[in-house]
Motif scaffolding. Sequence first.
Motif: not given
Length: 311
Positions: A135-162
Amino acid sequence: MAGVTVVGAGVIGLSVAHELAGAGHRVRILAAQDAAASTSGVAAAIWFPHDVQRSGSVLDSAAVTYKRFEELAGDPRTGVAMRAGTVLSRRTDADHSWTRAVPHHEPADPAGLPGGAGGVRCTVPLIQTDVYLAWLRAEVEARGVEIRTAEVRSLPEDCDAVVVAAGLRSAELLGDDDQAYPIRGQVVRLANPGLTEWITDEDNPEGLAYVVPRRHDVVCGGTGEAGSWDRTVDPEVEAGILRRVTALVPELAGQPILSRGVGLRPARSTVRVEAVPGHSRPVFACYGHGGAGFTLSWGDAARVAALIGAG
């Protein structure tokens, strides 16, 4: 500010993303696995500040989360229900500070408790994890949040905040924290013979014991092995759990085992919710919740949203 990346898709990461999107941010989640496959999916998920330092800020977040879950319990789609139960106390110096975050509580009748034990009766939120996380995932996606599966090994650079909300991996990603550690929790899920009330017994002389009835099963635990990274189910540990819980709740004797699980609670000396200095863009931490991820989820998500501000 726009373009916030939340690292982690457990109950904390999803709750943070929900609140940030509601505040007007463009949000995405990066995570190696879905919430159901994370520690959040193994949790008994009863509201209680377990395996976490009960500081003022922790109890404030617990109170905020209690109120939110109480509201969500009115919608059966969420998987949240308000359930009565008992917190056993076997020590005269038992910490009852958590009762500050519970609107109504009272001493338990000693006649119904193990010899020498006291207790607190209260009604708290109980979360059916599979239903709620979906339910929570569906609510988050309904708010326009993109959910991407990825192995994060370091802090992402392509964003304004983390926001780092990756449980046990958070300290590694930030590289500035030696206070985080796992607490191994093993559970066994039994068929529910008709139980509705839960019971917890943290000071059981034989080991941690709790019984949490859900819709179709009963989550029985448990263990609290600090520093253990072992995710395998131990049959001897399970046998001990079953002895303890059937002593507490005799109706569980002989009930079929439906499933087993092990989760590593992401513990820390204190919960970390703060801005992290020393980065080229704003970075925020939200981890170290121990066994209280669900219990603190909405309160700490609100704290992160307040740190970042409106979008």
